[in-house]
Design a protein around this motif. Structure first.
Motif, PDB file in Angstrom:
ATOM      1  N   ALA A  51       0.858  -1.184   0.000  1.00 49.58           N
ATOM      2  CA  ALA A  51       0.000   0.000   0.000  1.00 49.58           C
ATOM      3  C   ALA A  51       0.895   1.234   0.000  1.00 49.58           C
ATOM      4  O   ALA A  51       1.779   1.372   0.856  1.00 49.58           O
ATOM      5  N   ARG A  52       0.705   2.102  -0.970  1.00 47.94           N
ATOM      6  CA  ARG A  52       1.499   3.327  -1.072  1.00 47.94           C
ATOM      7  C   ARG A  52       1.181   4.258   0.090  1.00 47.94           C
ATOM      8  O   ARG A  52       0.049   4.295   0.582  1.00 47.94           O
ATOM      9  N   ILE A  53       2.166   5.023   0.516  1.00 45.02           N
ATOM     10  CA  ILE A  53       1.999   6.003   1.583  1.00 45.02           C
ATOM     11  C   ILE A  53       2.219   7.388   0.979  1.00 45.02           C
ATOM     12  O   ILE A  53       3.335   7.712   0.566  1.00 45.02           O
ATOM     13  N   PRO A  54       1.162   8.194   0.894  1.00 52.61           N
ATOM     14  CA  PRO A  54       1.310   9.527   0.296  1.00 52.61           C
ATOM     15  C   PRO A  54       2.341  10.369   1.043  1.00 52.61           C
ATOM     16  O   PRO A  54       2.449  10.313   2.271  1.00 52.61           O
ATOM     17  N   LEU A  55       3.131  11.128   0.296  1.00 52.31           N
ATOM     18  CA  LEU A  55       4.126  12.065   0.813  1.00 52.31           C
ATOM     19  C   LEU A  55       5.263  11.412   1.594  1.00 52.31           C
ATOM     20  O   LEU A  55       6.001  12.085   2.301  1.00 52.31           O
ATOM     21  N   ALA A  56       5.402  10.101   1.483  1.00 52.92           N
ATOM     22  CA  ALA A  56       6.501   9.417   2.174  1.00 52.92           C
ATOM     23  C   ALA A  56       7.813   9.691   1.449  1.00 52.92           C
ATOM     24  O   ALA A  56       7.838  10.045   0.267  1.00 52.92           O
ATOM     25  N   ASP A  57       8.901   9.518   2.156  1.00 50.53           N
ATOM     26  CA  ASP A  57      10.227   9.626   1.560  1.00 50.53           C
ATOM     27  C   ASP A  57      10.290   8.699   0.352  1.00 50.53           C
ATOM     28  O   ASP A  57       9.704   7.613   0.369  1.00 50.53           O
ATOM     29  N   VAL A  59      12.372   6.591  -0.662  1.00 49.80           N
ATOM     30  CA  VAL A  59      12.863   5.228  -0.433  1.00 49.80           C
ATOM     31  C   VAL A  59      11.805   4.337   0.213  1.00 49.80           C
ATOM     32  O   VAL A  59      11.967   3.122   0.255  1.00 49.80           O
ATOM     33  N   ILE A  60      10.714   4.931   0.698  1.00 46.42           N
ATOM     34  CA  ILE A  60       9.633   4.155   1.297  1.00 46.42           C
ATOM     35  C   ILE A  60       8.686   3.714   0.181  1.00 46.42           C
ATOM     36  O   ILE A  60       8.043   4.539  -0.459  1.00 46.42           O
ATOM     37  N   ALA A  61       8.628   2.406  -0.042  1.00 47.26           N
ATOM     38  CA  ALA A  61       7.756   1.868  -1.095  1.00 47.26           C
ATOM     39  C   ALA A  61       6.299   1.870  -0.645  1.00 47.26           C
ATOM     40  O   ALA A  61       5.395   1.887  -1.462  1.00 47.26           O
ATOM     41  N   GLY A  62       6.063   1.819   0.674  1.00 52.89           N
ATOM     42  CA  GLY A  62       4.719   1.784   1.216  1.00 52.89           C
ATOM     43  C   GLY A  62       4.690   0.953   2.479  1.00 52.89           C
ATOM     44  O   GLY A  62       5.671   0.928   3.231  1.00 52.89           O
ATOM     45  N   SER A  63       3.588   0.241   2.684  1.00 58.40           N
ATOM     46  CA  SER A  63       3.484  -0.612   3.869  1.00 58.40           C
ATOM     47  C   SER A  63       2.759  -1.905   3.515  1.00 58.40           C
ATOM     48  O   SER A  63       2.015  -1.970   2.543  1.00 58.40           O
ATOM     49  N   ILE A  64       3.008  -2.919   4.336  1.00 64.80           N
ATOM     50  CA  ILE A  64       2.327  -4.200   4.204  1.00 64.80           C
ATOM     51  C   ILE A  64       1.764  -4.583   5.562  1.00 64.80           C
ATOM     52  O   ILE A  64       2.193  -4.056   6.596  1.00 64.80           O
ATOM     53  N   ASN A  65       0.812  -5.497   5.550  1.00 65.65           N
ATOM     54  CA  ASN A  65       0.243  -6.007   6.783  1.00 65.65           C
ATOM     55  C   ASN A  65       0.882  -7.370   7.040  1.00 65.65           C
ATOM     56  O   ASN A  65       0.792  -8.267   6.208  1.00 65.65           O
ATOM     57  N   THR A  72       6.545  -1.042   7.505  1.00 65.08           N
ATOM     58  CA  THR A  72       7.007  -0.093   6.500  1.00 65.08           C
ATOM     59  C   THR A  72       7.973  -0.793   5.564  1.00 65.08           C
ATOM     60  O   THR A  72       8.883  -1.495   6.004  1.00 65.08           O
ATOM     61  N   VAL A  73       7.764  -0.595   4.257  1.00 61.87           N
ATOM     62  CA  VAL A  73       8.590  -1.250   3.245  1.00 61.87           C
ATOM     63  C   VAL A  73       9.590  -0.249   2.675  1.00 61.87           C
ATOM     64  O   VAL A  73       9.202   0.811   2.180  1.00 61.87           O
ATOM     65  N   ILE A  74      10.869  -0.601   2.766  1.00 57.28           N
ATOM     66  CA  ILE A  74      11.937   0.244   2.228  1.00 57.28           C
ATOM     67  C   ILE A  74      12.424  -0.376   0.926  1.00 57.28           C
ATOM     68  O   ILE A  74      12.831  -1.537   0.904  1.00 57.28           O
ATOM     69  N   ASP A  75      12.369   0.385  -0.151  1.00 51.10           N
ATOM     70  CA  ASP A  75      12.853  -0.079  -1.445  1.00 51.10           C
ATOM     71  C   ASP A  75      14.372   0.012  -1.450  1.00 51.10           C
ATOM     72  O   ASP A  75      14.946   1.093  -1.506  1.00 51.10           O
TER      73      ASP A  75
END
Length: 164
Positions: A51-57, A59-65, A72-75
């Motif tokens: 899931a994308r996180i708006p306005l995140a850095d 390098v942050i791809a988004g988040s997963i459950n 938090t997912v780091i690319d």
């Protein structure tokens, strides 16, 4: 303790480190081989919907459950200033803990747990990319390739990431 005793103790400690083997989970990111200490890995996951996180850095791809916890997912390609992953190649996730929170390092592939002898360890060579030097603890020169050991803690330090 005199100087001679101190030198002997230091030499003895260095020799013990050389004999010590260490275990790493091996990772592939954009064709480069990396390792992270096995004890830092909480979980290894296959491809996941992120899931994308708006306005995140960037390098942050988004988040997963993950079992009810938000991770938090780091690319890692972006974190290491490598080319983006092709859209048709889903990444793998290596989950680590930092500051009481779980993070997933999004990588291309997970290898095996490798035991590496301490005598193959070297400090970062001068030729390593300066950005990678910031994230690397050192390297192991193995038979046909280099294993760059990532310092997981430093991956979370705030700093500039070069863009491609």
């Amino acid at each position: 303790m005199n100087a001679r005793t101190a030198v002997k103790a230091e030499t003895s400690a260095a020799t013990a480190i050389e004999r010590e083997t260490r275990e790493y989970v091996t990772l592939t990111i954009a064709g480069q081989w990396f390792g992270i200490p096995v004890l830092t890995v909480q979980d290894v996951l296959g491809p996941r919907d992120v899931a994308r996180i708006p306005l995140a850095d960037p390098v942050i791809a988004g988040s997963i459950n993950l079992r009810g916890r938000i991770v938090t997912v780091i690319d890692m390609r972006k974190r290491l200033a490598l080319p983006p992953r092709p859209d048709d190649k889903p990444g793998m996730n290596v989950v680590v803990e930092h500051g009481g929170n779980l993070y997933s390092l999004l990588i291309d592939a997970v290898g095996e747990v490798m035991e590496v002898p301490g005598d193959k360890y070297e400090k970062n060579p001068a030729t390593i990319d300066p950005l990678w030097r910031d994230f690397s603890e050192g390297i192991y020169r193995l038979k046909n390739q280099l294993l760059i050991v990532l310092n997981v803690e430093k991956l979370f330090e705030v700093g500039e990431t070069r863009s491609n």
